[in-house]
Design an enzyme around this catalytic site. Sequence first.
Site, PDB file in Angstrom:
ATOM      1  N   LYS A 143       0.877  -1.182   0.000  1.00 17.38           N
ATOM      2  CA  LYS A 143       0.000   0.000   0.000  1.00 17.38           C
ATOM      3  C   LYS A 143       0.908   1.223   0.000  1.00 17.38           C
ATOM      4  O   LYS A 143       1.570   1.523   0.979  1.00 17.38           O
ATOM      5  CB  LYS A 143      -0.905   0.008   1.236  1.00 17.38           C
ATOM      6  CG  LYS A 143      -1.874   1.194   1.248  1.00 17.38           C
ATOM      7  CD  LYS A 143      -2.804   1.136   2.455  1.00 17.38           C
ATOM      8  CE  LYS A 143      -3.972   2.104   2.375  1.00 17.38           C
ATOM      9  NZ  LYS A 143      -3.639   3.484   2.180  1.00 17.38           N
TER      10      LYS A 143
ATOM     11  N   ARG B 103      -3.833   8.936  -5.205  1.00 16.77           N
ATOM     12  CA  ARG B 103      -4.472   8.085  -6.205  1.00 16.77           C
ATOM     13  C   ARG B 103      -4.570   8.853  -7.507  1.00 16.77           C
ATOM     14  O   ARG B 103      -5.081   9.966  -7.542  1.00 16.77           O
ATOM     15  CB  ARG B 103      -5.878   7.747  -5.700  1.00 16.77           C
ATOM     16  CG  ARG B 103      -6.682   6.792  -6.568  1.00 16.77           C
ATOM     17  CD  ARG B 103      -6.246   5.393  -6.263  1.00 16.77           C
ATOM     18  NE  ARG B 103      -7.064   4.379  -6.885  1.00 16.77           N
ATOM     19  CZ  ARG B 103      -7.940   3.617  -6.229  1.00 16.77           C
ATOM     20  NH1 ARG B 103      -8.165   3.802  -4.964  1.00 16.77           N
ATOM     21  NH2 ARG B 103      -8.602   2.675  -6.854  1.00 16.77           N
TER      22      ARG B 103
ATOM     23  N   ARG C 150      -8.817  11.282  -7.259  1.00 15.84           N
ATOM     24  CA  ARG C 150     -10.053  10.546  -7.001  1.00 15.84           C
ATOM     25  C   ARG C 150     -11.215  11.490  -6.733  1.00 15.84           C
ATOM     26  O   ARG C 150     -12.358  11.088  -6.717  1.00 15.84           O
ATOM     27  CB  ARG C 150      -9.851   9.525  -5.885  1.00 15.84           C
ATOM     28  CG  ARG C 150      -9.611  10.105  -4.547  1.00 15.84           C
ATOM     29  CD  ARG C 150      -9.174   8.997  -3.623  1.00 15.84           C
ATOM     30  NE  ARG C 150     -10.044   8.868  -2.484  1.00 15.84           N
ATOM     31  CZ  ARG C 150      -9.753   8.136  -1.418  1.00 15.84           C
ATOM     32  NH1 ARG C 150      -8.634   7.445  -1.380  1.00 15.84           N
ATOM     33  NH2 ARG C 150     -10.577   8.063  -0.413  1.00 15.84           N
TER      34      ARG C 150
ATOM     35  N   GLU D 233      -0.992   4.799  -7.899  1.00 17.33           N
ATOM     36  CA  GLU D 233      -0.658   5.661  -6.774  1.00 17.33           C
ATOM     37  C   GLU D 233       0.656   6.352  -7.139  1.00 17.33           C
ATOM     38  O   GLU D 233       1.650   5.691  -7.431  1.00 17.33           O
ATOM     39  CB  GLU D 233      -0.493   4.795  -5.508  1.00 17.33           C
ATOM     40  CG  GLU D 233      -0.263   5.571  -4.238  1.00 17.33           C
ATOM     41  CD  GLU D 233      -1.564   6.054  -3.566  1.00 17.33           C
ATOM     42  OE1 GLU D 233      -2.656   5.861  -4.117  1.00 17.33           O
ATOM     43  OE2 GLU D 233      -1.458   6.647  -2.481  1.00 17.33           O
TER      44      GLU D 233
ATOM     45  N   PHE E 100      -1.545  -0.174 -10.468  1.00 16.82           N
ATOM     46  CA  PHE E 100      -2.096  -1.417  -9.923  1.00 16.82           C
ATOM     47  C   PHE E 100      -3.382  -1.901 -10.578  1.00 16.82           C
ATOM     48  O   PHE E 100      -3.894  -2.954 -10.223  1.00 16.82           O
ATOM     49  CB  PHE E 100      -2.258  -1.332  -8.403  1.00 16.82           C
ATOM     50  CG  PHE E 100      -3.003  -0.112  -7.914  1.00 16.82           C
ATOM     51  CD1 PHE E 100      -4.372  -0.030  -8.035  1.00 16.82           C
ATOM     52  CD2 PHE E 100      -2.309   0.929  -7.312  1.00 16.82           C
ATOM     53  CE1 PHE E 100      -5.047   1.080  -7.564  1.00 16.82           C
ATOM     54  CE2 PHE E 100      -2.976   2.051  -6.846  1.00 16.82           C
ATOM     55  CZ  PHE E 100      -4.362   2.129  -6.977  1.00 16.82           C
TER      56      PHE E 100
ATOM     57  N   ARG F 187     -16.972   1.097  -2.499  1.00 21.22           N
ATOM     58  CA  ARG F 187     -16.101   0.588  -1.456  1.00 21.22           C
ATOM     59  C   ARG F 187     -16.711  -0.750  -1.082  1.00 21.22           C
ATOM     60  O   ARG F 187     -17.556  -0.837  -0.193  1.00 21.22           O
ATOM     61  CB  ARG F 187     -16.086   1.554  -0.271  1.00 21.22           C
ATOM     62  CG  ARG F 187     -14.908   1.386   0.660  1.00 21.22           C
ATOM     63  CD  ARG F 187     -14.973   2.364   1.815  1.00 21.22           C
ATOM     64  NE  ARG F 187     -14.395   3.668   1.561  1.00 21.22           N
ATOM     65  CZ  ARG F 187     -13.095   3.961   1.600  1.00 21.22           C
ATOM     66  NH1 ARG F 187     -12.215   3.035   1.890  1.00 21.22           N
ATOM     67  NH2 ARG F 187     -12.675   5.179   1.366  1.00 21.22           N
TER      68      ARG F 187
ATOM     69  N   LYS G 279      -7.742  -3.240   2.894  1.00 23.77           N
ATOM     70  CA  LYS G 279      -6.448  -2.673   3.263  1.00 23.77           C
ATOM     71  C   LYS G 279      -6.126  -3.085   4.688  1.00 23.77           C
ATOM     72  O   LYS G 279      -7.023  -3.214   5.519  1.00 23.77           O
ATOM     73  CB  LYS G 279      -6.466  -1.149   3.132  1.00 23.77           C
ATOM     74  CG  LYS G 279      -7.469  -0.467   4.029  1.00 23.77           C
ATOM     75  CD  LYS G 279      -7.402   1.048   3.913  1.00 23.77           C
ATOM     76  CE  LYS G 279      -8.541   1.672   4.705  1.00 23.77           C
ATOM     77  NZ  LYS G 279      -8.660   3.093   4.562  1.00 23.77           N
TER      78      LYS G 279
HETATM   79  P1  ATP Z   1      -6.235   5.418   5.626  1.00 18.20           P
HETATM   80  O1  ATP Z   1      -7.532   6.160   5.682  1.00 18.20           O
HETATM   81  O2  ATP Z   1      -6.314   4.004   6.066  1.00 18.20           O
HETATM   82  O3  ATP Z   1      -5.067   6.211   6.096  1.00 18.20           O
HETATM   83  P2  ATP Z   1      -6.271   5.930   2.953  1.00 18.20           P
HETATM   84  O4  ATP Z   1      -6.731   7.302   3.300  1.00 18.20           O
HETATM   85  O5  ATP Z   1      -5.254   5.800   1.893  1.00 18.20           O
HETATM   86  O6  ATP Z   1      -5.795   5.200   4.160  1.00 18.20           O
HETATM   87  P3  ATP Z   1      -8.239   4.514   1.570  1.00 18.20           P
HETATM   88  O7  ATP Z   1      -8.535   5.631   0.696  1.00 18.20           O
HETATM   89  O8  ATP Z   1      -9.338   3.649   2.017  1.00 18.20           O
HETATM   90  O9  ATP Z   1      -7.514   5.034   2.772  1.00 18.20           O
HETATM   91  O10 ATP Z   1      -7.083   3.561   0.970  1.00 18.20           O
HETATM   92  C1  ATP Z   1      -7.082   3.285  -0.312  1.00 18.20           C
HETATM   93  C2  ATP Z   1      -6.030   4.086  -1.016  1.00 18.20           C
HETATM   94  O11 ATP Z   1      -4.794   3.425  -0.962  1.00 18.20           O
HETATM   95  C3  ATP Z   1      -6.339   4.150  -2.463  1.00 18.20           C
HETATM   96  O12 ATP Z   1      -7.221   5.181  -2.761  1.00 18.20           O
HETATM   97  C4  ATP Z   1      -4.993   4.362  -3.103  1.00 18.20           C
HETATM   98  O13 ATP Z   1      -4.769   5.740  -3.221  1.00 18.20           O
HETATM   99  C5  ATP Z   1      -4.019   3.802  -2.097  1.00 18.20           C
HETATM  100  N1  ATP Z   1      -3.215   2.652  -2.557  1.00 18.20           N
HETATM  101  C6  ATP Z   1      -1.903   2.530  -2.320  1.00 18.20           C
HETATM  102  N2  ATP Z   1      -1.420   1.395  -2.828  1.00 18.20           N
HETATM  103  C7  ATP Z   1      -2.432   0.759  -3.430  1.00 18.20           C
HETATM  104  C8  ATP Z   1      -2.548  -0.487  -4.138  1.00 18.20           C
HETATM  105  N3  ATP Z   1      -1.516  -1.304  -4.316  1.00 18.20           N
HETATM  106  N4  ATP Z   1      -3.765  -0.820  -4.607  1.00 18.20           N
HETATM  107  C9  ATP Z   1      -4.835  -0.003  -4.417  1.00 18.20           C
HETATM  108  N5  ATP Z   1      -4.774   1.178  -3.754  1.00 18.20           N
HETATM  109  C10 ATP Z   1      -3.596   1.560  -3.265  1.00 18.20           C
END
Ligand code: ATP
Length: 570
Positions: A250, A255, A271, A301, A342, A418, A424
């Site tokens: 991650k 994004r 996004r 990313e 990805f 979602r 994650k």
């Molecule tokens: P958190 O809120 O847990 O700190 P976050 O704000 O990044 O994390 P989410 O938006 O739910 O929370 O996490 C998804 C994000 O992770 C995606 O929008 C993307 O930007 C990022 N990401 C990083 N690496 C990857 C990957 N290998 N595959 C998909 N998404 C990824």
Amino acid sequence: MDYVKIVDVYEELSGTTKGLEKTKILSEFLKKLKGNEEWIYLFRGRVFPDYDESEFGISTQLVIKSISKAGGVSKDKVISRLRSIGDLGEIAEEFIGKGKQEVLFSKKLSVKKVFENLKKLVSINGKGSVDRKLGLIIELLTSAGGKEAKYIARTLLNDLRVGVADGLLRDSVAKGFFHDGDGVKELVESAYDKVNDWAHVLKLAQNGRKALESVKIVPGRPMKVMLPVKVTELEEAFRICGKPLAVEHKYDGFRAIISKNYNGEISLFTRKLDNVTNQFPDVVEIIKKQVKGKSFIIDSEIVGYDKKTGRPKPFEAISQRIRRKYDINDLIKKLPVEVNVFDVMFYNGESVLDLKFIDRRKLLEKFINPASLKIRLSRQFISSDEKEILEFYKDALKTGEEGVMMKKLDAPYRPGRRIGYIVKMKPDAKDFDLVITGAEYGSGKRAGGLTSFYVACKDGEKEFLEVGKVSSGLKEKEEMGTSYKEIDKLLQPLIIKEKDNYVKVKPKVVVSVTYQNIQKSPRYSSGFALRFPRITHYRPERGIYDIATLKEIGKEAGLEKSWGFKKGLS
Ligand code: ATP
């Protein structure tokens, strides 16, 4: 049709809080929009589709001036009314429409005319633009009746207050054109998530179910991304994604949806659907060189890295690159980035959303040519072995990544969702993305600017509930990261109400906030309070639909939904 009074629909909509009633009112109206589908944007207070970033760019000050001129009252009087009632719409109604016949938007002021003038406002820029905008708004307001003036003022300020969010539009399109059931709402929503344009969806709905089903994503336009759910244990990941699953690093950047359209032009979107291509000419070059294909949309990313060590840099670095609109070349040298690809949603004229993830990945491997510290495929391996995955997780953290993503191998790509196709897992960071809904002016060293911020989570689509007040974390000086001054500048045009040193602002500015723990508390409208909150980042690339939900806050606080009070500042 032109004589339909949209104002009546607005009034009816704001006259009820019941979703079903609102849906009925709106669906009846939408059925009459044949040939004028674009007017659907007016219910979101806009004149362009959501993927279009155009803004009216009208400040509260300009609306105050327009009301004062159109209504023949002093600016001070408008301002003093604003202080007491907090809604320039009502003030416009009070000062402008009195005694005038209500015709909105009727013969005198047709919807068409309002719509066209609003569109014109967006296109006015450059020298003298403020005066030209003022002229156009005064023209609109002077030919308006009271209620018309109210909604025009509110539209200009992006604060329509008729309680219509995307969910209600979805339900109204579904109800207006289809029989209940049969997954119609999901179909409408999924079409919307692909095109981000309600007028387009409305046109498709007019032509029936098949038309909606056949909607295509378009390279060169922003699109909503698929998002993960959070898990705390591997077992949960297996339950959601099945065995084996794909595990990836991650990455902690931003994004980016990267697209090549049919003319060969490359664009980058966040996004939040913002176009950030101009800020990343280096990435455009990399994509041109390293990615084969006539047209495509890929999901990635973008991460900043340290030039000396090659290790990833924290988000703040890349955040600067997203925001910077000048001296970009200097910044590129200082803050180089790497693209971690990805997923793929579209390739050579075809949508690949329905391919299995594992096949989309294989496709990616064929047309992306990795180049060190420029572009690569996300590090991935497929496994059902708990030990192996935990090793990978530890390794991800060691190399400076945030944690891991785990993905269901046979899942399609579902924009805007979602759902349980991706999960994650990362160490408990104790942070939430929240939106600023209010602020207070500081005193002493920080006098003159907004320095304390009320931050809110969301409950449903429209309701924002405060979870705390945060005064620390931002920088005093601009070059050291996000500063108080910068947030103040972002918030000033969003002010909708003022009282003493408190201002209420339109919920737009998203920040990441860390905290020590969460308490149940009647002080804030959410019923929770973050203790010792601190802003870690401003999130220019995230929208209000991205922020933490009340449910997530409740889950984190380890509480059941047993709070019954809703007492807020607003
Ligand atoms: P958190 O809120 O847990 O700190 P976050 O704000 O990044 O994390 P989410 O938006 O739910 O929370 O996490 C998804 C994000 O992770 C995606 O929008 C993307 O930007 C990022 N990401 C990083 N690496 C990857 C990957 N290998 N595959 C998909 N998404 C990824």
